[in-house]
Design a protein around this motif. Structure first.
Motif, PDB file in Angstrom:
ATOM      1  N   ILE A   1      -5.192  -0.940  -4.717  1.00 36.27           N
ATOM      2  CA  ILE A   1      -5.339  -0.505  -3.315  1.00 36.27           C
ATOM      3  C   ILE A   1      -6.607  -1.090  -2.700  1.00 36.27           C
ATOM      4  CG2 ILE A   1      -5.814   1.517  -1.885  1.00 36.27           C
ATOM      5  CD1 ILE A   1      -3.893   3.078  -3.730  1.00 36.27           C
ATOM      6  N   LYS A   2      -7.699  -1.086  -3.504  1.00 41.15           N
ATOM      7  CA  LYS A   2      -8.942  -1.675  -2.992  1.00 41.15           C
ATOM      8  C   LYS A   2      -8.751  -3.158  -2.664  1.00 41.15           C
ATOM      9  CE  LYS A   2     -12.088   1.501  -5.383  1.00 41.15           C
ATOM     10  NZ  LYS A   2     -13.134   1.618  -6.428  1.00 41.15           N
TER      11      LYS A   2
ATOM     12  N   VAL B   1       0.830  -1.205   0.000  1.00 40.31           N
ATOM     13  CA  VAL B   1       0.000   0.000   0.000  1.00 40.31           C
ATOM     14  C   VAL B   1       0.865   1.256   0.000  1.00 40.31           C
ATOM     15  CG1 VAL B   1      -1.638   1.332   1.375  1.00 40.31           C
ATOM     16  CG2 VAL B   1      -1.992  -1.116   1.055  1.00 40.31           C
ATOM     17  N   ASP B   2       1.921   1.248   0.852  1.00 45.86           N
ATOM     18  CA  ASP B   2       2.811   2.406   0.906  1.00 45.86           C
ATOM     19  C   ASP B   2       3.487   2.635  -0.438  1.00 45.86           C
ATOM     20  OD1 ASP B   2       3.885   1.615   4.293  1.00 45.86           O
ATOM     21  OD2 ASP B   2       2.124   2.717   3.554  1.00 45.86           O
TER      22      ASP B   2
ATOM     23  N   SER C   1       2.334   1.711  -3.373  1.00 52.06           N
ATOM     24  CA  SER C   1       1.329   2.203  -4.324  1.00 52.06           C
ATOM     25  C   SER C   1       1.039   3.676  -4.105  1.00 52.06           C
ATOM     26  CB  SER C   1       0.050   1.382  -4.172  1.00 52.06           C
ATOM     27  OG  SER C   1       0.272   0.028  -4.464  1.00 52.06           O
ATOM     28  N   GLU C   2       0.954   4.078  -2.834  1.00 52.36           N
ATOM     29  CA  GLU C   2       0.705   5.491  -2.549  1.00 52.36           C
ATOM     30  C   GLU C   2       1.841   6.377  -3.050  1.00 52.36           C
ATOM     31  OE1 GLU C   2      -2.046   5.055   1.480  1.00 52.36           O
ATOM     32  OE2 GLU C   2       0.056   5.684   1.602  1.00 52.36           O
ATOM     33  N   SER C   3       3.087   5.908  -2.875  1.00 49.05           N
ATOM     34  CA  SER C   3       4.220   6.698  -3.372  1.00 49.05           C
ATOM     35  C   SER C   3       4.179   6.812  -4.894  1.00 49.05           C
ATOM     36  CB  SER C   3       5.532   6.069  -2.910  1.00 49.05           C
ATOM     37  OG  SER C   3       5.675   4.776  -3.474  1.00 49.05           O
ATOM     38  N   GLU C   4       3.793   5.702  -5.572  1.00 55.06           N
ATOM     39  CA  GLU C   4       3.677   5.750  -7.030  1.00 55.06           C
ATOM     40  C   GLU C   4       2.575   6.713  -7.462  1.00 55.06           C
ATOM     41  OE1 GLU C   4       5.174   1.173  -7.951  1.00 55.06           O
ATOM     42  OE2 GLU C   4       3.115   1.771  -8.343  1.00 55.06           O
ATOM     43  N   ILE C   5       1.448   6.676  -6.735  1.00 55.22           N
ATOM     44  CA  ILE C   5       0.345   7.596  -7.063  1.00 55.22           C
ATOM     45  C   ILE C   5       0.787   9.048  -6.897  1.00 55.22           C
ATOM     46  CG2 ILE C   5      -1.925   8.384  -6.271  1.00 55.22           C
ATOM     47  CD1 ILE C   5      -2.531   5.425  -5.663  1.00 55.22           C
TER      48      ILE C   5
END
Length: 473
Positions: A169-170, A120-121, A123-127
């Motif tokens: 993420i979901k 998740v972390d 993915s958030e950094s990529e977003i």
């Protein structure tokens, strides 16, 4: 058997004597009735002592048979209790294996959660990086109208990648929810195991009471056996048999006691002796320590890492620390405010292995400090619960190393070295006093401070311990 045969022969002899005497009396009595009455009286006086003796012998035989029946019944009861304890022991082993399995599942669940959190972390950094790119592209659109079409293509690709990331993420969130539910179920299973463990402890206590009753019965049999020893020399063979049976019963009883001890040791393994197994889950937990049994402690994972037992806490001045020896021995206060764990618990815990002491100090000006001692230990009550600290390090000067090897002092137990006054009575609090110095952490809350070369007024104090071997610095 020899005695019974002897008594039977003697009975026949007496009966024959009685018949001969009666026959002789009848022949004589035909001549004269007065002589007949005298003869009967004479015969009765002759036979009566023998009949009394036979009654006594018969009563002794009945009593001996009754004792043998009682011993046989006791032996059968002991065998039944032995099988029952074996079944309880097997149940303990199964429950211990099941509990270990649940613990492994919880650990695996935590590892999976950590992996999911890392994803998740990431993915958030990529977003965030994609969003930064979008912002840059929007700025370029405002400056260069000629590149609008190219930017729109890039935006579409970025939007599609964002949608994919959102879906990932979901999916990760749904997996996290499933893992949390699994952890909840495992926690409920652990609670159920603890309740079952308490039930097993009650059954073990019942078995112990039954064993005590059997020991009393055996002692009663011994006393009866001693009485039989004093009554007759002819019962020695029977007494040897009874003694052999008693020895067998004692052997079985000893085996049962050993099995009970084994069951108790298996039961002790199911409950931790420190806060280390609770890891990052602080709060009130139940420990078990030899000599005390089960009791609650406050575990802390915030101040200096996981696995610490809070042994003393001053956070608001709600508790009176001017207590007698018996109260300090047992412990007092509330985990939600001020408390002292208890000298006997501290002695039992620190006798298991080497412990470190961590002292958290919060000054009234907002500063925080800490003091560490690498070999904290409390002696037994016979030695006055003497204090051992070991080597010091911390963010403040050593303030309590001065009390090394001192016994604990209360207003009703004066163990300090000041000949003029009882320091606990003078400062209205128990502590490991040497002379009546100022740096002790149980004194009146409004006057609480740490002292070496200067005074530091304190609003919060916590003393914590943890096994030295498991310490992570």
């Amino acid at each position: 058997m020899v005695r019974i045969k002897f008594n039977g022969v003697l009975l026949l002899m007496v009966l024959q004597i009685f018949l001969v005497a009666t026959t002789t009396g009848d022949e004589t009595c035909e001549s004269d009735r007065r002589l007949e009455e005298q003869c009967r009286f004479h015969n009765y006086k002759t036979v009566k002592p023998l009949l009394d003796y036979f009654r006594q012998v018969r009563n002794e035989l009945d009593q001996s048979e009754t004792k043998e029946k009682q011993i046989s019944e006791l032996n059968s009861d002991l065998m039944e209790k032995y099988h029952e304890i074996v079944r309880i022991h097997e149940t303990f082993k199964k429950e211990a294996d099941l509990l270990n399995e649940y613990k492994n599942k919880v650990i695996n669940g935590e590892n999976d959660l950590q992996l999911c959190q890392n994803k998740v972390d990431k993915s958030e950094s990529e977003i965030n990086s994609k969003q930064n790119i979008i912002l840059k592209l929007e700025e370029q659109l405002s400056d260069k109208s000629t590149n609008i079409e190219n930017c729109q293509v890039q935006l579409k690709s970025l939007n599609s990648s964002l949608i994919e990331k959102d879906e990932n993420i979901k999916a990760l969130n749904s997996r996290l929810i499933e893992k949390n539910e699994n952890i909840k179920r495992l926690s409920e299973n652990i609670k159920n195991n603890k309740e079952h463990q308490k039930t097993l402890e009650l059954e073990l206590e019942k078995s112990k009471s039954i064993l005590v009753k059997h020991e009393k019965d055996i002692q009663l049999c011994r006393s009866e056996n001693n009485k039989l020893n004093r009554t007759s020399e002819n019962n020695r063979e029977e007494q040897k048999k009874i003694q052999l049976k008693l020895n067998e019963s004692e052997t079985k009883l000893t085996d049962k006691v050993k099995e009970n001890q084994l069951c108790q040791s298996e039961l002790d393994k199911l409950t931790p002796t420190t806060c280390l197994p609770f890891g990052k889950y602080p709060g009130v937990h139940e420990l078990i320590v030899s000599g005390i049994g089960l009791f609650n402690v406050l575990c802390d994972s915030q101040l200096a890492g996981p696995g610490w037992i809070v042994i003393q806490q001053r956070v608001g001045g709600n508790e009176n620390f001017n207590r007698d020896w018996a109260t300090y021995r047992k412990g007092f206060g509330s985990f939600k405010s001020d408390f002292f764990l208890g000298l006997e618990k501290l002695h039992r815990i620190t006798s298991l292995q080497r412990f470190e002491l961590y002292i958290h100090l919060a000054a009234r000006n907002g500063s925080t400090y800490n003091a560490r001692y690498d070999n904290f230990k409390i002696s037994d009550e016979d030695n006055g619960y003497a204090l051992s600290l070991g080597k010091f390090k911390g963010t403040i000067v050593d303030g309590i190393g001065y009390f090394e090897n001192m016994k604990f002092t209360t207003f009703d137990h004066d163990n300090d070295k000041d000949d003029n006054v009882n320091c606990a009575a003078w400062y209205e609090s128990g502590w490991w006093y040497k002379f009546c110095s100022n740096c002790h952490l149980n004194k009146i809350y409004e006057d609480l401070y740490w002292y070496h070369f200067s005074y530091i007024s304190l609003k919060e104090v916590k003393m914590l311990i943890r096994p030295k071997e498991e310490m992570k610095i």
